[in-house]
Design an enzyme around this catalytic site. Structure first.
Site, PDB file in Angstrom:
ATOM      1  N   THR A 146       0.584  -1.044   0.102  1.00 45.76           N
ATOM      2  CA  THR A 146      -0.344   0.154  -0.254  1.00 45.76           C
ATOM      3  C   THR A 146       0.982   1.276   0.165  1.00 45.76           C
ATOM      4  OG1 THR A 146       0.001   0.024   2.930  1.00 45.76           O
ATOM      5  CG2 THR A 146      -1.831  -1.556   0.934  1.00 45.76           C
ATOM      6  N   LYS A 169       4.171  -7.072   4.331  1.00 44.21           N
ATOM      7  CA  LYS A 169       3.274  -5.606   3.776  1.00 44.21           C
ATOM      8  C   LYS A 169       3.258  -4.951   5.118  1.00 44.21           C
ATOM      9  CE  LYS A 169       0.303  -3.630   3.829  1.00 44.21           C
ATOM     10  NZ  LYS A 169      -0.222  -2.541   4.913  1.00 44.21           N
ATOM     11  N   THR A 180       0.500  -3.876  12.003  1.00 45.70           N
ATOM     12  CA  THR A 180      -0.032  -3.379  11.273  1.00 45.70           C
ATOM     13  C   THR A 180       0.379  -3.901   9.554  1.00 45.70           C
ATOM     14  OG1 THR A 180      -1.140  -1.729   9.591  1.00 45.70           O
ATOM     15  CG2 THR A 180       0.304  -1.301   9.812  1.00 45.70           C
ATOM     16  N   GLU A 258       6.234   4.836   7.595  1.00 42.73           N
ATOM     17  CA  GLU A 258       5.796   5.980   6.678  1.00 42.73           C
ATOM     18  C   GLU A 258       6.183   7.756   8.355  1.00 42.73           C
ATOM     19  OE1 GLU A 258       2.075   4.726   5.056  1.00 42.73           O
ATOM     20  OE2 GLU A 258       2.241   5.740   6.868  1.00 42.73           O
ATOM     21  N   ASN A 377      -0.800  11.973   6.899  1.00 38.37           N
ATOM     22  CA  ASN A 377      -1.583  10.406   7.114  1.00 38.37           C
ATOM     23  C   ASN A 377      -2.437   9.773   7.895  1.00 38.37           C
ATOM     24  OD1 ASN A 377       0.799   8.389   5.171  1.00 38.37           O
ATOM     25  ND2 ASN A 377       2.107   9.991   5.638  1.00 38.37           N
ATOM     26  N   SER A 382      -5.795   0.087   6.960  1.00 36.63           N
ATOM     27  CA  SER A 382      -4.984  -0.967   7.337  1.00 36.63           C
ATOM     28  C   SER A 382      -4.794  -1.682   5.935  1.00 36.63           C
ATOM     29  CB  SER A 382      -5.815  -1.551   8.872  1.00 36.63           C
ATOM     30  OG  SER A 382      -5.505  -2.189   8.837  1.00 36.63           O
TER      31      SER A 382
END
Length: 382
Positions: A146, A169, A180, A258, A377, A382
């Site tokens: 993602t 991921k 996550t 991130e 963000n 999710s």
């Protein structure tokens, strides 16, 4: 590398258009056997996505022939329509691969609260099943991305010749338990007590990854065994190598978080119990003042001691040692070496906490988060 590294596995990936980028977003992993042993662990969040609800039931018999994963939509808080989409997806995989829908696990990742576009998803499932290949592992890792900047892949080969491969991921909302993430790990070894092995491995790897204190609705870690090598794995070696793969993937997730400028490992030792060590480590990892200091290249050890003080762990608050990147900046609750000696220029930061209260230890992986990340963000996915 990845999920087709071990013998007995194939995967196929397609771009269904679920992602606005037009990149790969649907993948199917097939266990060709001869065994179909499987185990899975899921998010501890009470808010669980429809694929998690489906897969929690499907895995109860300890068998799995295929895993379907999509990015571009979490299929969470989408009501009966969303659950039907998950059910139908499993049925389509089962029809294409000649197995039971109850032997298909489903994983999704993306925005919460948005219905998944089944007009795009359903044809893509058939296309992915028709494109299965023993060389498809890297594409599968790309299809589940993602906001990840890179795919996460890992693989090891045992001394006996059997293999473990995996993909993951995740680039935000990293918090136990689990972080996550979507993770699929495959092995061609014959393995006994596969569920016990997976839970033991995740407990010291993914469950110790804590980036931003948020726990996702879709977290899933799956372990599949094909037994295609014909070699029965020795339990201790299998556990050790499985932990290695999980730790490798967990560290890749931490590195790609991130907005992070530093990767931080917090080791707590000298605790009365492992639970106390974990509580102390998590308190530091989730402390925004500590993260702010590290982001600003400031070894502010006072913020560490203050964070520890919020825990219920058994220790003497005036008998703690703190090291940052090898420099003991605080000893027994007071100043020690000059904090200007600490070099925080590198991305990796190692914090070592000595509680001097017992013999137990634990390590938590985290990172700092920038102001820009928080602003840009804010949409919950999710």
């Amino acid at each position: 590398m990845s999920v087709t590294f071990a013998e007995g596995f194939m995967s196929g990936s397609v771009a269904a258009g679920l992602k606005s980028s037009g990149k790969l977003d649907v993948t199917v992993i097939k266990n060709m056997g001869p065994k179909d042993d499987a185990a899975a662990v899921f998010t501890s969040n009470r808010a669980k996505a429809n694929p998690v609800l489906w897969s929690m039931e499907a895995i109860k018999d300890g068998a799995c022939r295929a895993v379907l994963l999509n990015s571009g939509g979490a299929n969470c808080y989408t009501g009966a329509q969303g659950f039907q989409a998950t059910h139908k997806s499993a049925e389509l995989v089962a029809e294409a691969l000649d197995c039971s829908a109850q032997d298909v696990l489903v994983c999704s990742t993306g925005l919460i609260g948005v219905q998944i576009d089944t007009d795009k998803l359903y044809p893509a499932i058939s296309a992915a099943c028709n494109s299965l290949s023993t060389d498809g592992g890297t594409d599968s890792a790309h299809a589940i991305m993602t906001t990840d900047s890179v795919p996460k892949l890992a693989a090891v080969t045992s001394s006996a010749g059997w293999k473990i491969g995996g993909m993951a991921k995740g680039a935000g909302m990293l918090a136990p338990a689990l972080a996550t993430m979507l993770v699929v790990i495959t092995t061609d070894a014959e393995v006994s007590n596969i569920d016990e092995h997976l839970r033991a491995a995740t407990s010291v790897s993914f469950d110790r990854l804590d980036s931003d204190g948020c726990t996702s609705t879709n977290d899933t870690v799956i372990l599949l065994s094909s037994g295609a090598s014909g070699i029965k794995a020795e339990a201790e070696e299998f556990q050790s190598l499985l932990v290695d793969v999980c730790m490798d993937l967990a560290r890749q997730l931490m590195k790609d978080a991130e907005g992070a400028a530093h990767e931080i490992a917090i080791e707590v030792h000298g605790a009365v119990s492992e639970a106390d060590a974990l509580e102390v480590g998590r308190a530091i990892a989730r402390n925004n003042l500590f993260k702010t200091a590290i982001y600003g290249n400031d070894p502010n050890w006072g913020r560490i001691l203050a964070a520890i003080g919020t825990t219920t762990a058994e220790y003497d608050p005036y008998d703690i040692d703190v090291e940052i990147n090898g420099v003991r900046v605080s000893s027994k609750g007071g100043p020690d070496q000059d904090r200007s000696l600490v070099n925080l220029a590198a991305r990796e930061v190692f914090v070592r906490i000595g509680l001097n209260a017992g013999d137990h230890r634990a390590t938590i992986l985290t990172n700092d988060l920038t102001k820009e990340y928080v602003i840009e963000n804010s949409e919950y996915s999710s």
